[in-house]
Design a protein around this motif. Structure first.
Motif, PDB file in Angstrom:
ATOM      1  N   SER A 158      -1.406   4.329   1.617  1.00 35.99           N
ATOM      2  CA  SER A 158      -2.817   4.550   1.268  1.00 35.99           C
ATOM      3  C   SER A 158      -3.766   3.784   2.187  1.00 35.99           C
ATOM      4  CB  SER A 158      -3.064   4.143  -0.189  1.00 35.99           C
ATOM      5  OG  SER A 158      -2.801   2.766  -0.347  1.00 35.99           O
ATOM      6  N   SER A 159      -3.250   2.860   3.005  1.00 37.00           N
ATOM      7  CA  SER A 159      -4.160   2.134   3.890  1.00 37.00           C
ATOM      8  C   SER A 159      -4.368   2.867   5.210  1.00 37.00           C
ATOM      9  CB  SER A 159      -3.648   0.718   4.160  1.00 37.00           C
ATOM     10  OG  SER A 159      -2.461   0.777   4.910  1.00 37.00           O
ATOM     11  N   THR A 160      -3.427   3.726   5.584  1.00 31.88           N
ATOM     12  CA  THR A 160      -3.570   4.449   6.858  1.00 31.88           C
ATOM     13  C   THR A 160      -3.694   5.956   6.668  1.00 31.88           C
ATOM     14  OG1 THR A 160      -1.187   4.752   7.094  1.00 31.88           O
ATOM     15  CG2 THR A 160      -2.118   2.746   8.048  1.00 31.88           C
ATOM     16  N   GLY A 161      -3.320   6.450   5.490  1.00 35.36           N
ATOM     17  CA  GLY A 161      -3.326   7.890   5.254  1.00 35.36           C
ATOM     18  C   GLY A 161      -2.059   8.563   5.764  1.00 35.36           C
ATOM     19  N   ASP A 162      -1.146   7.788   6.356  1.00 38.03           N
ATOM     20  CA  ASP A 162       0.101   8.378   6.871  1.00 38.03           C
ATOM     21  C   ASP A 162       1.008   8.785   5.707  1.00 38.03           C
ATOM     22  OD1 ASP A 162      -0.453   8.072   9.561  1.00 38.03           O
ATOM     23  OD2 ASP A 162       0.350   6.030   9.624  1.00 38.03           O
ATOM     24  N   ILE A 192      -8.541  12.154   4.817  1.00 38.76           N
ATOM     25  CA  ILE A 192      -7.971  11.572   3.599  1.00 38.76           C
ATOM     26  C   ILE A 192      -8.628  10.214   3.327  1.00 38.76           C
ATOM     27  CG2 ILE A 192      -6.022  10.501   4.852  1.00 38.76           C
ATOM     28  CD1 ILE A 192      -4.286  11.273   2.388  1.00 38.76           C
ATOM     29  N   ARG A 213      -9.691   8.681   6.997  1.00 40.19           N
ATOM     30  CA  ARG A 213      -9.093   8.913   8.315  1.00 40.19           C
ATOM     31  C   ARG A 213      -9.005  10.408   8.548  1.00 40.19           C
ATOM     32  NH1 ARG A 213      -2.953   7.826   9.830  1.00 40.19           N
ATOM     33  NH2 ARG A 213      -2.881   9.961  10.549  1.00 40.19           N
ATOM     34  N   LEU A 220      -8.918   6.382   2.257  1.00 36.69           N
ATOM     35  CA  LEU A 220      -8.000   5.263   2.498  1.00 36.69           C
ATOM     36  C   LEU A 220      -8.271   4.092   1.556  1.00 36.69           C
ATOM     37  CD1 LEU A 220      -8.273   5.070   6.391  1.00 36.69           C
ATOM     38  CD2 LEU A 220      -6.545   6.294   5.065  1.00 36.69           C
ATOM     39  N   ASP A 221      -7.225   3.344   1.306  1.00 38.64           N
ATOM     40  CA  ASP A 221      -7.348   2.085   0.577  1.00 38.64           C
ATOM     41  C   ASP A 221      -7.341   0.984   1.638  1.00 38.64           C
ATOM     42  OD1 ASP A 221      -7.140  -0.078  -1.046  1.00 38.64           O
ATOM     43  OD2 ASP A 221      -5.070   0.263  -1.642  1.00 38.64           O
ATOM     44  N   PHE A 268       3.741   7.664   0.846  1.00 37.60           N
ATOM     45  CA  PHE A 268       2.334   7.699   1.241  1.00 37.60           C
ATOM     46  C   PHE A 268       1.814   6.283   1.441  1.00 37.60           C
ATOM     47  CE2 PHE A 268      -2.201   7.787  -0.264  1.00 37.60           C
ATOM     48  CZ  PHE A 268      -2.707   8.324   0.907  1.00 37.60           C
ATOM     49  N   LYS A 273       5.687   0.812   9.260  1.00 31.67           N
ATOM     50  CA  LYS A 273       5.054  -0.197   8.400  1.00 31.67           C
ATOM     51  C   LYS A 273       5.229   0.101   6.910  1.00 31.67           C
ATOM     52  CE  LYS A 273       1.774  -1.769  11.840  1.00 31.67           C
ATOM     53  NZ  LYS A 273       0.422  -1.863  12.315  1.00 31.67           N
ATOM     54  N   LYS A 317       0.816  -1.224   0.000  1.00 30.18           N
ATOM     55  CA  LYS A 317       0.000   0.000   0.000  1.00 30.18           C
ATOM     56  C   LYS A 317       0.854   1.282   0.000  1.00 30.18           C
ATOM     57  CE  LYS A 317      -3.886  -2.219   0.150  1.00 30.18           C
ATOM     58  NZ  LYS A 317      -4.876  -2.369   1.185  1.00 30.18           N
TER      59      LYS A 317
END
Lengths: 80, 348
Positions: free
Chosen positions: A18-22, B241, B227, B243-244, A16, A76, A6
């Motif tokens: 994309s699963s956490t937005g971090d 934002i 999130r 999320l996937d 980036f 992660k 991700k």
């Protein structure tokens, strides 16, 4: 170790998840290391490549690389 | 293709620091490629910003609070409908949904369509009965307990560890670290929203949310996970934002499929460090951040209107992850005559 599916890394070093937005930013050397992980290099391979390419003492390289890989793991960005 | 002309009435025009979903819902409808809508704003207070956003809302009417009784509210809607010929009405507040759900047949007789959850769906997802909901549909939820009196506070420690969440039936939630804080927040919430108060076990993790739309037959018409990136002191998202997150979408589909959810919804969940998901709340309507779904490729407001009109809607499964929303405040300048008109005539 491998890059989390991700994760997207831009050429400018913007990382980036994309699963956490971090999101994170890494410097050019960080992009290079992430690129090597993506190419399935091991930590030993990366250490070897960096020591050949850059003028750096072995202890400094070992500590810095281990810290960086640890940061990537805890964020992660990479997984085992 | 010629756009279909329709008249849509919507509440929730309070685009303030704790915003209602009315204005973002209307923005979505305005961007519809299928509808040419006349938008009627229904406002409870005369300073709800949406009333004065003439680029979004064609005409606004004040309506009585649901606490005045459904007959009073329906009489007002009837009056408005005689003038405006409303096709679809979308209520956007939790506290008014019950009244509109109970009145949906009467609204239908007036020619006004809605697309709301059933009373059973609405009741069984209440915060106060969330543990039963989790058990029935096999969804992880934190432990929670409903309390009516301060006398029940000392015994809470026998069931949950501090910190605990103190929540109102409809709105507000605070993290309490001591019994004194539970008491303080209980008084704060109950003075505003009444009793009971819900005490919820505090699950450590990241809050993630989903905006979704169910067709009433178990099909998810659309769903976008988000999130919060920036949270206000009222706990509201000021930035977020997409999320996937396939796990979140699976849980959403499971809930919609098992409950046969009808209408818009917002799922609030906690994702733990072990990647477990706990459902902490289901809001039975589209949330104030619904415009993010439009920005990410799923026009859920438009789809909701189509469902209300009885049209077939194909499920939307794609959206762009990494789409951000950032709220901002903006000063609308109005002439006093507008305020005067609304205050004296109840319409603008």
């Amino acid at each position: 170790m491998k890059i989390n599916k991700k994760i997207a890394v831009s050429e400018s070093g913007f990382v980036f998840d994309s699963s956490t937005g971090d999101s994170f930013s890494v410097n050019p050397l960080g992009i290079e290391i992430i690129g090597m992980v993506r190419d399935n290099k091991t930590e030993d391979d990366i250490r070897k490549i960096l020591s050949e390419k850059y003028e750096v003492s072995v202890p400094v390289l070992e500590k810095s690389l281990s810290d960086f890989i640890g940061s990537l793991r805890s964020a992660k960005i990479i997984e085992d | 293709m010629e756009k279909k002309k329709i008249t849509i009435a919507a509440t929730g025009l309070n685009n303030i620091d704790n915003p209602g979903p009315g204005v973002p819902f209307i923005r979505g409808v305005r961007e519809s490629k299928e509808f040419d809508s006349r938008i009627i704003g229904l406002a409870y207070e005369n300073l709800e910003p949406g009333i004065y956003m003439h680029n979004l809302i064609d005409k606004s009417y004040q309506i009585p609070y649901p606490s005045s009784g459904s007959d009073v509210l329906l009489r007002r809607i009837e009056y408005i409908n005689k003038i405006e010929k409303i096709d679809v009405l979308i209520p956007n507040f939790d506290a008014e949904l019950y009244t509109f759900m109970k009145s949906s047949d009467k609204l239908k007789e007036m020619g006004i369509s809605t697309f709301l959850p059933t009373l059973e769906q609405f009741e069984e997802r209440h915060k106060s009965v969330l543990p039963e909901f989790g058990k029935k549909y096999d969804i992880k939820v934190p432990g929670s307990k409903t309390i009516f009196s301060e006398r029940e506070i000392p015994d809470l420690v026998n069931e949950y560890k501090y910190p605990m969440l103190v929540k109102g039936k409809y709105y507000d939630a605070y993290v309490a670290y001591t019994p004194e804080q539970v008491r303080m927040y209980m008084n704060k919430i109950s003075s505003k929203w009444g009793l009971p108060i819900i005490i919820q076990e505090f699950v450590v993790g990241t809050e993630v949310n989903v905006v979704a739309l169910g067709d009433g037959n178990g099909i998810t018409i659309g769903a976008v996970p988000m999130r919060k990136q920036y949270i206000t002191d009222k706990g509201k998202a000021w930035a977020g934002i997409t999320l996937d997150d396939t796990n979140l979408l699976e849980i959403t589909n499971k809930i919609i499929s098992k409950t046969k959810w009808r209408g818009g919804m917002e799922l609030e969940m906690i994702k733990t460090n072990e990647d477990d998901y706990y459902l902490i709340e289901i809001n039975p309507r589209l949330p104030a951040w619904v415009y993010l779904s439009v920005g990410a490729g799923q026009n859920l407001p438009e789809a909701l209107v189509k469902l209300a009109l009885g049209e077939k809607v194909e499920p939307m499964t794609k959206y762009k992850n990494g789409t951000l929303f950032i709220r901002y405040s903006y000063d609308l300048i109005c002439d006093i005559s507008e305020f005067e008109k609304l205050t004296l005539n109840g319409e603008l």
